[in-house]
Design a protein around this motif. Sequence first.
Motif, PDB file in Angstrom:
ATOM      1  N   MET A 288       0.816  -1.223   0.000  1.00 60.38           N
ATOM      2  CA  MET A 288       0.000   0.000   0.000  1.00 60.38           C
ATOM      3  C   MET A 288       0.845   1.267   0.000  1.00 60.38           C
ATOM      4  O   MET A 288       0.474   2.269  -0.594  1.00 60.38           O
ATOM      5  CB  MET A 288      -0.950   0.022   1.211  1.00 60.38           C
ATOM      6  CG  MET A 288      -2.153  -0.898   1.093  1.00 60.38           C
ATOM      7  SD  MET A 288      -3.124  -0.698  -0.414  1.00 60.38           S
ATOM      8  CE  MET A 288      -3.614   1.000  -0.305  1.00 60.38           C
ATOM      9  N   GLU A 289       1.962   1.226   0.691  1.00 63.38           N
ATOM     10  CA  GLU A 289       2.838   2.406   0.668  1.00 63.38           C
ATOM     11  C   GLU A 289       3.772   2.291  -0.533  1.00 63.38           C
ATOM     12  O   GLU A 289       4.608   1.383  -0.578  1.00 63.38           O
ATOM     13  CB  GLU A 289       3.692   2.492   1.943  1.00 63.38           C
ATOM     14  CG  GLU A 289       4.597   3.707   1.953  1.00 63.38           C
ATOM     15  CD  GLU A 289       5.748   3.651   2.984  1.00 63.38           C
ATOM     16  OE1 GLU A 289       6.423   4.663   3.156  1.00 63.38           O
ATOM     17  OE2 GLU A 289       5.958   2.582   3.590  1.00 63.38           O
ATOM     18  N   PRO A 290       3.641   3.177  -1.513  1.00 66.56           N
ATOM     19  CA  PRO A 290       4.573   3.111  -2.642  1.00 66.56           C
ATOM     20  C   PRO A 290       6.010   3.254  -2.141  1.00 66.56           C
ATOM     21  O   PRO A 290       6.276   3.894  -1.116  1.00 66.56           O
ATOM     22  CB  PRO A 290       4.165   4.309  -3.503  1.00 66.56           C
ATOM     23  CG  PRO A 290       2.725   4.562  -3.139  1.00 66.56           C
ATOM     24  CD  PRO A 290       2.637   4.233  -1.676  1.00 66.56           C
ATOM     25  N   LEU A 291       6.930   2.677  -2.872  1.00 62.88           N
ATOM     26  CA  LEU A 291       8.337   2.724  -2.477  1.00 62.88           C
ATOM     27  C   LEU A 291       8.805   4.170  -2.369  1.00 62.88           C
ATOM     28  O   LEU A 291       8.330   5.042  -3.086  1.00 62.88           O
ATOM     29  CB  LEU A 291       9.197   1.994  -3.513  1.00 62.88           C
ATOM     30  CG  LEU A 291       8.904   0.501  -3.678  1.00 62.88           C
ATOM     31  CD1 LEU A 291       9.718  -0.061  -4.846  1.00 62.88           C
ATOM     32  CD2 LEU A 291       9.207  -0.265  -2.409  1.00 62.88           C
ATOM     33  N   ASN A 292       9.719   4.379  -1.466  1.00 64.45           N
ATOM     34  CA  ASN A 292      10.263   5.718  -1.279  1.00 64.45           C
ATOM     35  C   ASN A 292      11.522   5.634  -0.451  1.00 64.45           C
ATOM     36  O   ASN A 292      11.729   4.634   0.259  1.00 64.45           O
ATOM     37  CB  ASN A 292       9.247   6.624  -0.574  1.00 64.45           C
ATOM     38  CG  ASN A 292       8.900   6.080   0.788  1.00 64.45           C
ATOM     39  OD1 ASN A 292       9.626   6.305   1.756  1.00 64.45           O
ATOM     40  ND2 ASN A 292       7.814   5.323   0.871  1.00 64.45           N
TER      41      ASN A 292
ATOM     42  N   THR B 217       5.445   6.653  -7.794  1.00 67.16           N
ATOM     43  CA  THR B 217       3.993   6.667  -7.964  1.00 67.16           C
ATOM     44  C   THR B 217       3.522   5.207  -7.974  1.00 67.16           C
ATOM     45  O   THR B 217       4.335   4.280  -8.077  1.00 67.16           O
ATOM     46  CB  THR B 217       3.579   7.316  -9.303  1.00 67.16           C
ATOM     47  OG1 THR B 217       4.086   6.508 -10.374  1.00 67.16           O
ATOM     48  CG2 THR B 217       4.135   8.728  -9.424  1.00 67.16           C
ATOM     49  N   ARG B 218       2.220   5.009  -7.863  1.00 65.35           N
ATOM     50  CA  ARG B 218       1.724   3.632  -7.944  1.00 65.35           C
ATOM     51  C   ARG B 218       2.053   3.041  -9.315  1.00 65.35           C
ATOM     52  O   ARG B 218       2.391   1.865  -9.429  1.00 65.35           O
ATOM     53  CB  ARG B 218       0.205   3.603  -7.697  1.00 65.35           C
ATOM     54  CG  ARG B 218      -0.426   2.213  -7.856  1.00 65.35           C
ATOM     55  CD  ARG B 218       0.173   1.174  -6.898  1.00 65.35           C
ATOM     56  NE  ARG B 218       0.000   1.571  -5.523  1.00 65.35           N
ATOM     57  CZ  ARG B 218       0.671   1.049  -4.501  1.00 65.35           C
ATOM     58  NH1 ARG B 218       1.565   0.086  -4.700  1.00 65.35           N
ATOM     59  NH2 ARG B 218       0.471   1.491  -3.283  1.00 65.35           N
ATOM     60  N   GLU B 219       1.988   3.867 -10.344  1.00 62.43           N
ATOM     61  CA  GLU B 219       2.309   3.367 -11.683  1.00 62.43           C
ATOM     62  C   GLU B 219       3.766   2.914 -11.746  1.00 62.43           C
ATOM     63  O   GLU B 219       4.085   1.895 -12.358  1.00 62.43           O
ATOM     64  CB  GLU B 219       2.044   4.461 -12.729  1.00 62.43           C
ATOM     65  CG  GLU B 219       0.564   4.748 -12.979  1.00 62.43           C
ATOM     66  CD  GLU B 219      -0.094   5.622 -11.920  1.00 62.43           C
ATOM     67  OE1 GLU B 219       0.615   6.133 -11.023  1.00 62.43           O
ATOM     68  OE2 GLU B 219      -1.341   5.787 -11.973  1.00 62.43           O
ATOM     69  N   ASP B 220       4.636   3.674 -11.108  1.00 61.40           N
ATOM     70  CA  ASP B 220       6.050   3.276 -11.060  1.00 61.40           C
ATOM     71  C   ASP B 220       6.181   1.907 -10.397  1.00 61.40           C
ATOM     72  O   ASP B 220       6.985   1.071 -10.806  1.00 61.40           O
ATOM     73  CB  ASP B 220       6.878   4.274 -10.240  1.00 61.40           C
ATOM     74  CG  ASP B 220       6.915   5.667 -10.847  1.00 61.40           C
ATOM     75  OD1 ASP B 220       6.620   5.805 -12.050  1.00 61.40           O
ATOM     76  OD2 ASP B 220       7.253   6.609 -10.110  1.00 61.40           O
TER      77      ASP B 220
ATOM     78  N   VAL C 231       4.739  -3.039 -19.789  1.00 58.85           N
ATOM     79  CA  VAL C 231       3.802  -3.666 -18.855  1.00 58.85           C
ATOM     80  C   VAL C 231       2.438  -3.035 -19.097  1.00 58.85           C
ATOM     81  O   VAL C 231       2.308  -1.804 -19.103  1.00 58.85           O
ATOM     82  CB  VAL C 231       4.246  -3.441 -17.391  1.00 58.85           C
ATOM     83  CG1 VAL C 231       3.233  -4.046 -16.438  1.00 58.85           C
ATOM     84  CG2 VAL C 231       5.623  -4.041 -17.180  1.00 58.85           C
ATOM     85  N   GLU C 232       1.445  -3.860 -19.321  1.00 56.94           N
ATOM     86  CA  GLU C 232       0.136  -3.313 -19.718  1.00 56.94           C
ATOM     87  C   GLU C 232      -0.665  -2.747 -18.550  1.00 56.94           C
ATOM     88  O   GLU C 232      -1.501  -1.886 -18.740  1.00 56.94           O
ATOM     89  CB  GLU C 232      -0.678  -4.398 -20.436  1.00 56.94           C
ATOM     90  CG  GLU C 232      -0.043  -4.799 -21.757  1.00 56.94           C
ATOM     91  CD  GLU C 232      -0.902  -5.777 -22.537  1.00 56.94           C
ATOM     92  OE1 GLU C 232      -1.578  -5.329 -23.479  1.00 56.94           O
ATOM     93  OE2 GLU C 232      -0.889  -6.983 -22.209  1.00 56.94           O
ATOM     94  N   GLN C 233      -0.418  -3.250 -17.338  1.00 62.30           N
ATOM     95  CA  GLN C 233      -1.191  -2.773 -16.182  1.00 62.30           C
ATOM     96  C   GLN C 233      -0.450  -1.593 -15.544  1.00 62.30           C
ATOM     97  O   GLN C 233       0.753  -1.418 -15.761  1.00 62.30           O
ATOM     98  CB  GLN C 233      -1.384  -3.899 -15.167  1.00 62.30           C
ATOM     99  CG  GLN C 233      -2.248  -5.050 -15.670  1.00 62.30           C
ATOM    100  CD  GLN C 233      -1.567  -5.950 -16.687  1.00 62.30           C
ATOM    101  OE1 GLN C 233      -0.332  -5.948 -16.794  1.00 62.30           O
ATOM    102  NE2 GLN C 233      -2.336  -6.698 -17.451  1.00 62.30           N
ATOM    103  N   SER C 234      -1.173  -0.813 -14.739  1.00 62.72           N
ATOM    104  CA  SER C 234      -0.499   0.364 -14.194  1.00 62.72           C
ATOM    105  C   SER C 234      -0.922   0.776 -12.794  1.00 62.72           C
ATOM    106  O   SER C 234      -0.194   1.514 -12.132  1.00 62.72           O
ATOM    107  CB  SER C 234      -0.690   1.562 -15.133  1.00 62.72           C
ATOM    108  OG  SER C 234      -2.055   1.923 -15.177  1.00 62.72           O
ATOM    109  N   ASN C 235      -2.071   0.362 -12.344  1.00 61.64           N
ATOM    110  CA  ASN C 235      -2.537   0.851 -11.036  1.00 61.64           C
ATOM    111  C   ASN C 235      -3.603  -0.125 -10.551  1.00 61.64           C
ATOM    112  O   ASN C 235      -3.844  -1.154 -11.187  1.00 61.64           O
ATOM    113  CB  ASN C 235      -3.077   2.286 -11.179  1.00 61.64           C
ATOM    114  CG  ASN C 235      -3.040   3.069  -9.871  1.00 61.64           C
ATOM    115  OD1 ASN C 235      -3.393   2.559  -8.806  1.00 61.64           O
ATOM    116  ND2 ASN C 235      -2.619   4.325  -9.930  1.00 61.64           N
ATOM    117  N   PHE C 236      -4.238   0.174  -9.440  1.00 59.44           N
ATOM    118  CA  PHE C 236      -5.174  -0.786  -8.845  1.00 59.44           C
ATOM    119  C   PHE C 236      -6.449  -0.995  -9.670  1.00 59.44           C
ATOM    120  O   PHE C 236      -7.221  -1.903  -9.385  1.00 59.44           O
ATOM    121  CB  PHE C 236      -5.544  -0.362  -7.428  1.00 59.44           C
ATOM    122  CG  PHE C 236      -4.425  -0.546  -6.432  1.00 59.44           C
ATOM    123  CD1 PHE C 236      -3.791  -1.783  -6.296  1.00 59.44           C
ATOM    124  CD2 PHE C 236      -4.002   0.498  -5.627  1.00 59.44           C
ATOM    125  CE1 PHE C 236      -2.762  -1.958  -5.377  1.00 59.44           C
ATOM    126  CE2 PHE C 236      -2.973   0.329  -4.700  1.00 59.44           C
ATOM    127  CZ  PHE C 236      -2.353  -0.907  -4.574  1.00 59.44           C
TER     128      PHE C 236
END
Lengths: 721, 155, 188
Positions: free
Chosen positions: A347-351, A429-432, A656-661
């Motif tokens: 849930m927490e994007p990398l940082n 970002t979530r997409e990342d 990659v075709e998917q990107s977010n939830f």
Amino acid sequence: MRDPADLPAPSRRRFLATGAALSGGLVIACFVPSAARRAFAAAAPPAPAPVDPNAFVRIGADGTVSVLLKHSEMGQGVWTSLPMVLAEELDCDWKTVRVAHAPAAPAYAHTAFGMQMTGGSTSTWESFEQLRRAGAMARAMLVAAAAKKWKVDPASCRTEAGFILSGTHKAGYGELAEDASKLPAPATVALKDPAQWRLIGKPTRRLDSRAKVTGRAEFGIDVQRPGLLVATLARPPVFGATLERFDATKAKAVAGVVDVVAIPNGVAVLAKHFWAAKTGRDALEITWNEGAGATLSSEALRDEYRRLAGTRGAVAKTAGDVDAALAAAPTRIEADYELPFLAHAPMEPLNCTVEIGKDRCEIWTGTQFQTPDQAAAAKILGLEPEKVTIHTTFLGGGFGRRANPASDFIIEAVQVAKAAGKPVKLVWTREDDIRGGYYRPMWLSRFAAALGKDGTPVAWSHTLVGQSIIDGTPFAPMMIKDGVDVTSVEGAANSPYLAAIPAHRVDLHSPKSPVTVLWWRSVGHSHTGFAVESFVDELAHAAKQDPLAYRRALLPAGSRERRVLDLAADKAGWGQPLAKGRARGLAVHASFESFVAQVAEVSLEDGRIRVHRVTCAIDCGPVVNPLTVEAQMQSGIVYGLGAALYGQLTLKRGRVEQSNFHDYRALRLDEMPVVDVHIVDSKDKMGGVGEPGTPPIAPAVANAVFALTGKRLRRLPFALD
Amino acid sequence: MKLDINGRSHEIDAPDDMPLLWVLRDLVGLTGTKYGCGMAQCGACTVHVDGQPMRSCVTPASAVAGQKITTIESLSDDASHPVQRAWIELDVVQCGYCQSGQVMAAAALIRAKPKPSDADIDAAMAGNLCRCGTYQRIRAAVHRAAELAREDGHA
Amino acid sequence: MHVCILRIFATLSALLLAASAFARVAEADADFATVQRVLQHPRCANCHIPGDAPLQFDDSRPHAQHVRRGDDGKGAPGLPCSTCHGQANLPASYGAHVPPGAPNWHLPPAAHRMVFIDAPAAQLCRTLKDSAQNGGKDLAALLEHVRSDALVLWGWNPGQGRAPVPVPHADFVDAFRRWTDAGAPCPG
């Protein structure tokens, strides 16, 4: 009612203040070499001798017991369960316990892996003796200080909830902490008899609840520092691509953008806040040299895997003449099972936050891998590792993604901070995150089995095809043997069914691809559990036998697998009638030295699989905190079920075709089955609980769907049409 | 723009399109509200605007100027909100990252429906993702929170 | 003779009148077909549904997060539509997949669902005119609604990732007006 969860949260600031105030308090450094050092520990940096700051417990003058946690709290509950172990032997008042993450230091090396890390569902068993001893040593020193002060025999002293008593004397730990700190740590200490345990084994509520329901718990993404800039990084759109050129003119024109720098893995935009960093990144004009990765597609990989499965791979396990037995048998069953690439998507994007000073560097991040991350940062900066301070924050989920031998999210942040010469928090970002690689590899398992006249398997051939997560990492020399990555075949080459099958062979192909791969909750078991437990179910049906009875007959009598299988089946009412339109399926799988069986009850609603109930039995040996075990079983089931129903990443033209939830879906609350967890009262070897709940759920559901519909689901995520 | 956040007025200098989420986190320093997806898929960024739940990641701050914004930090001063008490009592959290949003969503639910049914809880809370899988305890804790709120006469 | 001529004249007139009436009916039907085409476009029909689970996007797939209608049509208690759908579409800087917005984002209330999706023309027509379902609107109010309601207008400005209603809004309103002027006859 008050309980520890009602106490104020141990924020970093509060903890340090307490620490500073207790200069006269008790500081204990304690190092207990584990007898359980594993083979691959040799591949990791050796743990240097202990030095003073490396402490597990501090007792303040006010009696507060601060436990320094060497493991990372990422939801699995070590913030509570491990302090319980220490507090048990310290005999302190549980209400006085505070917890903080330990810094990165050799003292906190994993007793089996030789480096500071959290993973492999090992935290409890690897530190159990160490923390008991740390607690017992601290207690012994407090007792010694009291005895000296009162001029009594230490043997006359007893301890109770943070007090030492002898005759008419009574003093709190806080009063004695300073005196105790001046005494030498005892060389040996006696540990409590388990019968005397008052905390270990008792359901104990989490110590981090309050901080986490008030928004005050600090995750890496929350770190704030004076002058800190927020950065986003434009990474290559294709695996293996490199930066050719970029134009930052428009990005720099975005209000709030401060700087744009190139690093090896892309172009970073630094700004006063995330929104400017993100919109600035959107405005970058970049030309990538896409390279060979631009033609990659998961469909083509799938074809290649199927071709490879028709050939012999590196043999991981073999007995008897499999080919002859397959040829001779009257009944031969064959099946392929396929699993996709998966992102961890915590849930927490990398940082990662980095401040580089003169001859030093400070890093704030939620990591599972302090030692490799520290070393990676040090290497970039030309510093000794001890000059790199790592502040481990709470982790907003890990699932393996924050334990990367490549230290990707640390390295990028250090490179950006170095290139810009400014303190920076690099935020994904979530997409990342979804597109950023380090996936659970795509897998194919091809089986052929022959059944004897009574339906028992007499031959078993299992060929696996999938990328190695270990290849190219420092773990390779110890974990890849004769061309077999042990993590690729765990749960398959050591399947408990093989012992009963006279001719068996497990072989492995490890094709390479530009897609970066990594362990994902339950590692190899995440695919072998599904494949083996589905195929055994197919054999049971082919033999016209009950799936429970068939498994029981193959599993050794008295085995822990059979114990959990029987318990789960019994609690689920296996064999008893169900409402119309529902069916049960089961699976049993051992991983990380624990044994888990699950029975899933399913139906179809509007053509979709609905899982109503999961009955789960676990034998993980002695239990520290039953609430932790129960939560981790629920957790592993949710993670595995979400992946089984929805999880897949596909590649087309290298992208990659998917990107977010929205297109990489996770299980939602309304889809949550009722999960009943039954814990075996076990004196056997202690195992882990973070991962073992995940492998059985996909096959249990697939087997239930077969029981309901006669349709065998051999590919994840499940598709009914 | 002027924003009313947790009962305090803030003069904010931000681009017009900047989401409330990042204004809260990066300009006001209220980091309890979390970023999870940026597209209203996960619920981690849930705040209340004039008492109604809103996903702050898809809400331009300029669109809520003058409205009453409440974040997790001011749901209570001392974790005494019924939802927070229930969450602690039933040991709901795991990694905790989604829980600010879960708590804010649950608080909105029991305000809208003081005695929610299982179906009400499923419908309202399906918008909040949790990758740790705390859902079963969330279901129980929402019922408990509703009970606590009724005991308090909160509603 | 005169009588005869008059009779012939009367018959002719009747035929002409009938023909003209027939033409008018045909025109009204054509206008309603335009109306139907709009109402049954995903931009409108995704929320004018028989059940309680709205649809989304051009392929009318189930709405993400399994959102519910709610009794008042404004979403489930605790998860109103306005949780994610704001007053206007979001700027491009938010990306392609964010929820669209318009004032008063909602479905019809549960008590009168105004089902558009998959409804045959005659049924759709009756539904539209049924004041018990349409919120007590007469034909003039209906016309004003399709002409100026902000949520209706969103169908022609749906933001990124969604096709607008293919009939120009002005043509839709003209067709709707002609149909109501013709007495809003239902086809068939």
